[in-house]
Design an enzyme around this catalytic site. Structure first.
Site, PDB file in Angstrom:
ATOM      1  N   GLU A  58      19.772   3.216  -9.058  1.00 25.14           N
ATOM      2  CA  GLU A  58      19.640   2.556  -7.747  1.00 25.14           C
ATOM      3  C   GLU A  58      18.190   2.643  -7.321  1.00 25.14           C
ATOM      4  OE1 GLU A  58      21.605   5.456  -5.415  1.00 25.14           O
ATOM      5  OE2 GLU A  58      23.571   5.019  -6.236  1.00 25.14           O
ATOM      6  N   LYS A  95      15.104   3.670  -5.157  1.00 26.14           N
ATOM      7  CA  LYS A  95      14.875   4.777  -4.229  1.00 26.14           C
ATOM      8  C   LYS A  95      14.329   4.188  -2.939  1.00 26.14           C
ATOM      9  CE  LYS A  95      13.017   9.431  -3.965  1.00 26.14           C
ATOM     10  NZ  LYS A  95      12.518   9.426  -2.616  1.00 26.14           N
ATOM     11  N   ASP A 150      12.937   3.853   0.854  1.00 24.38           N
ATOM     12  CA  ASP A 150      11.948   4.614   1.583  1.00 24.38           C
ATOM     13  C   ASP A 150      12.319   4.657   3.055  1.00 24.38           C
ATOM     14  OD1 ASP A 150       9.813   6.194   1.622  1.00 24.38           O
ATOM     15  OD2 ASP A 150       8.306   4.612   1.451  1.00 24.38           O
ATOM     16  N   TYR A 199      24.448   6.290  -0.876  1.00 27.69           N
ATOM     17  CA  TYR A 199      24.183   6.615  -2.276  1.00 27.69           C
ATOM     18  C   TYR A 199      24.869   7.894  -2.742  1.00 27.69           C
ATOM     19  CZ  TYR A 199      20.459   9.310  -0.001  1.00 27.69           C
ATOM     20  OH  TYR A 199      19.759  10.142   0.814  1.00 27.69           O
ATOM     21  N   LYS A 247       9.335   7.512 -10.001  1.00 28.05           N
ATOM     22  CA  LYS A 247       8.562   6.935  -8.893  1.00 28.05           C
ATOM     23  C   LYS A 247       7.547   5.907  -9.389  1.00 28.05           C
ATOM     24  CE  LYS A 247       7.992   9.044  -5.211  1.00 28.05           C
ATOM     25  NZ  LYS A 247       8.030  10.234  -4.400  1.00 28.05           N
ATOM     26  N   CYS A 252     -26.050 -16.190   7.497  1.00 28.20           N
ATOM     27  CA  CYS A 252     -25.266 -16.107   6.263  1.00 28.20           C
ATOM     28  C   CYS A 252     -26.012 -15.245   5.243  1.00 28.20           C
ATOM     29  CB  CYS A 252     -25.046 -17.511   5.701  1.00 28.20           C
ATOM     30  SG  CYS A 252     -24.360 -17.511   4.036  1.00 28.20           S
ATOM     31  N   CYS A 275     -27.251 -17.883   2.319  1.00 22.29           N
ATOM     32  CA  CYS A 275     -28.211 -18.978   2.489  1.00 22.29           C
ATOM     33  C   CYS A 275     -29.010 -18.861   3.783  1.00 22.29           C
ATOM     34  CB  CYS A 275     -27.494 -20.321   2.442  1.00 22.29           C
ATOM     35  SG  CYS A 275     -26.509 -20.650   3.908  1.00 22.29           S
ATOM     36  N   CYS A 313     -20.048 -19.653   7.779  1.00 16.57           N
ATOM     37  CA  CYS A 313     -21.434 -20.032   7.546  1.00 16.57           C
ATOM     38  C   CYS A 313     -21.521 -21.525   7.828  1.00 16.57           C
ATOM     39  CB  CYS A 313     -21.802 -19.745   6.098  1.00 16.57           C
ATOM     40  SG  CYS A 313     -23.236 -20.672   5.542  1.00 16.57           S
ATOM     41  N   CYS A 372     -25.183 -24.094   1.174  1.00 19.92           N
ATOM     42  CA  CYS A 372     -25.023 -22.670   0.888  1.00 19.92           C
ATOM     43  C   CYS A 372     -24.548 -22.499  -0.555  1.00 19.92           C
ATOM     44  CB  CYS A 372     -24.013 -22.064   1.860  1.00 19.92           C
ATOM     45  SG  CYS A 372     -23.654 -20.334   1.548  1.00 19.92           S
TER      46      CYS A 372
END
Ligand code: IVH
Length: 676
Positions: free
Chosen positions: A116, A118, A120, A228, A317, A411, A414, A429, A435
């Site tokens: 199954e 795991k 969290d 579970y 894990k 920028c 450029c 920019c 550019c």
């Protein structure tokens, strides 16, 4: 018959219907009625109970939020301790585990494991007596936890009484309470809107929501449950296996992970782990690995426990998705559309299975909200294939004398002015194709696989072509000669000739790829496809005004404006003319019928396994016929096209009863609709 009995019967019938629909929804994931119908039944029951309060029972579905807030949580001693799990971080650790068990059980053959995800969240123990929920307790130190019954009752997935009648006199169920990702996002959005504190992750949000003294707050939090395991059981034989017991729980109305499977032998465990790992991002909730449990309960007893963890179970894990590291610098990158994006340069850290040294900070709003500064220790997250990001700063570790990050006025590539419009998070920019960064990004996009697909024209080569001044616009690419290219760094005659060949091949394309390749703002593949289908010819697209453009499915006022502005620029017109002169061509057709009239309109396909052509090609063909092609199988999928080595998607299709086609089947189906 007295009026009261009829009333009682009506109340009972309503409760039973509500419970059954709730079971269909939470346990079977297969609702039988729309939410509005469920709500109606619920309101009917509430109305009857308000009129006749004497009919209210604590296990009525209306009684999930019971009394008012508590002063504190009581302590609950667990009748059977709540254990923890040993972890395995590598395949080696997994095969060591399996070998240990086979030795201990003196088994030559393979062991069957229940697998199954795991979850969290946080562990919970639910106690049912005579089928009625009487207590819910957190794990605490494993021996005793906190009584959170008042809060757990508010969780819709937790039955207040069990279904059927063959349950044990006492049934303790163990499971994980968690918050699905979507619920977590909207909770945080709500918290932000109210100026309240946000939660760092779904796990914290679940824990914070369950440990509320006021159940009305918990009731508003999107918590749910998968079971579970079991604790104390009185007066019931249950079954001989973990998986059998889980099936029983499900039968009694308790939600169990739909991913639960029995896998035999260590190779099958590895297969399950990989499959879930691949699908991890598509699951509705966070998981951090897979739990494998010896399925035979007799074997579990024989194996027993070491200190606080069972010998018969292990958590394999995934590599951690969040780690701490230090921001060494914040730099600004300029993208194809001129977006100036702040990027954190990090002290390299191993996270999500790779070493990460850069993380996006998205935009200045995010930088300001998170207040990330050079020198800060930050949480870096890399989930799946998503670009690593800085989640938040660990303020306790901020050194002295740090400065907030500021957006540069010019920028970095450029020197043009950087503009940040008032309601836009993104700074840009203003240099446009002047550019070099924007030119490079535009060319990279133009050459990319889903655009003109120019093989061998990678990022490094584009950088050189622009830096040496050989190429300014996409049209310049097609004027490149073998000699000119061969003179560049790390380029021989041969690769130069290959590139010129690849450019030649790329000349033959489709209108939709061409439109996509232009890199017009907000014009992705789907929009380009709609435009190509709608207009059929480039000149028709160029001639369309904004109103005409908006006739295209997928094109709203914003996209229409971007298109119009793009085609209006003399510079862009010039590039288009040059591209056509360089013989970039595609088949043109008369404007096509509305997509609704296409043969696969409204049909959803999923492609899986290895097909004899690339999936992109097949996808394009299906989309041309009006189909939607998605990545995951659900009840809404009409067809799954399965090539060789199809895996979990095929299994899912079979489980859901979705039609499965092999390549021949697909060809037949296309031929059939083609002649219809
Ligand atoms: S079984 C005796 N199964 O992981 C075995 N635990 O690290 C007890 N968890 O406290 C646990 N998903 O909160 C089991 N499918 C799963 C699980 C799971 C999450 C949590 C559980 C436990 C912790 C141990």
């Amino acid at each position: 018959m007295s009026v009261d009995t009829a009333l009682q019967r009506q109340v009972r019938a309503l409760r039973e219907q509500i419970e059954r629909h709730s079971y269909q929804y939470h346990v079977l994931d297969d609702p039988q009625v729309p939410d509005s119908e469920y709500d109606r039944l619920f309101r009917d029951l509430q109305a009857l109970e308000t009129e006749h309060p004497e009919l209210i029972t604590p296990d009525s579905p209306t009684q999930r939020v019971g009394a008012g807030p508590l002063d504190a949580f009581d302590e609950v001693r667990h009748s059977v301790p709540m254990l923890s799990l040993d972890n395995a971080l590598t395949d080696q650790a997994m095969s060591d585990f399996d070998r240990r068990l086979r030795e201990r059980l003196d088994r030559d053959g393979v062991i069957a494991y229940a697998a199954e995800p795991k979850l969290d969240g946080l562990a919970i123990s639910l106690r049912y007596e005579d089928g009625v929920l009487v207590q819910a307790a957190t794990r605490g130190d494993g021996t005793s936890g906190e009584n959170v019954t008042h809060n757990v009752r508010t969780i819709a997935a937790v039955p207040l009484r069990l279904l059927g009648g063959d349950w044990p006199k006492v049934l303790e169920v163990r499971g994980e309470i968690f918050m699905p990702k979507q619920g977590f996002e909207s909770l945080n959005e709500r918290q932000r809107a109210q100026g309240a504190k946000t939660f760092a992750n779904p796990r914290n949000a679940a824990a914070g929501s369950l440990r509320q003294l006021d159940p009305r707050i918990t009731a508003e939090r999107p918590l749910t449950l998968f079971c579970y395991g079991t604790g104390e059981i009185v007066d019931h034989p249950m079954t001989q296996t973990h998986s059998g017991n889980m099936a029983l729980l499900k039968h009694w109305g308790l939600p169990v992970s739909p991913e639960l499977a029995v896998v035999t032998g260590i190779d099958a465990c590895a297969g399950y782990f990989e499959d879930i790992g691949r699908r991890r991002d598509t699951l509705a909730y966070d998981i951090d690995g897979v739990v494998f449990k010896v399925d035979s309960l007799a074997d579990q007893v024989e194996l027993g426990y070491v200190s606080r963890a069972p010998r018969w179970a292990i958590a394999h894990k995934f590599p951690a998705q969040e780690e701490l590291t230090v921001v060494e610098a914040v730099e600004f990158q300029v993208g194809r559309t001129g977006a100036v994006t702040p990027v954190a340069r990090l002290k390299p850290v191993f996270v999500g299975g790779v070493t990460v040294s850069n993380a996006t900070l998205h935009n200045m709003d995010e930088v300001e909200r998170k207040d990330v500064r050079v020198g800060d220790t930050v949480f870096v997250r890399r989930a799946g294939d998503v670009i690593p990001e800085v989640v938040r700063v660990l303020l306790e570790r901020r050194p002295e004398h740090t400065e907030p990050v500021v957006l540069p006025g010019a920028c970095p590539v450029c020197g043009s002015q950087v503009e940040r419009l008032e309601d836009e998070a993104v700074a840009r920019c203003s240099g446009g194709l002047f550019c070099a960064a924007q030119r490079k990004e535009a060319l990279k996009h133009f050459a990319s696989r889903r655009a003109l697909d120019i093989e061998g024209l990678g990022d490094k080569l584009i950088d050189q072509l622009v830096d040496t001044g050989l190429v300014e616009t996409p049209a310049d690419l097609f004027g490149l000669t073998v000699d000119a290219v061969a003179g560049l760094e790390r380029m021989g005659e041969k690769s130069a000739a290959n590139l010129v060949d690849a450019l030649d091949k790329a000349r033959d394309t489709s209108l939709e790829r061409f439109l996509y390749a232009l890199g017009i703002r907000e014009v992705g593949e789907a929009t380009a496809r709609s435009l190509a289908r709608q207009f059929g010819k480039l000149d028709a697209v160029l001639a369309a005004d904004e109103a005409a453009l908006q006739q295209t499915p997928d094109v709203g006022p914003v996209v229409a404006q971007h298109l119009h502005t793009f085609f209006e620029q003399p510079h862009n017109r010039e590039v288009l003319a040059q591209l056509r002169k360089a013989d970039i061509h595609w088949p043109e057709h008369e404007p096509v019928a509305e997509p609704e009239s296409l043969p696969f309109a409204g049909k959803t396909f999923v492609l899986t396994g290895t097909l004899s052509e690339s999936r992109d090609k097949v996808k394009e063909r299906l989309q041309g016929l009006g189909a939607k092609v998605t990545g995951s199988v659900s009840k809404k999928t009409d067809y799954v096209v399965a090539g060789t080595d199809a895996g979990s998607k095929l299994a899912k299709a079979e489980q859901l009863g979705v039609a499965v086609l092999d390549e021949q089947g697909l060809a037949d189906l296309i031929a059939e609709v083609g002649t219809a």
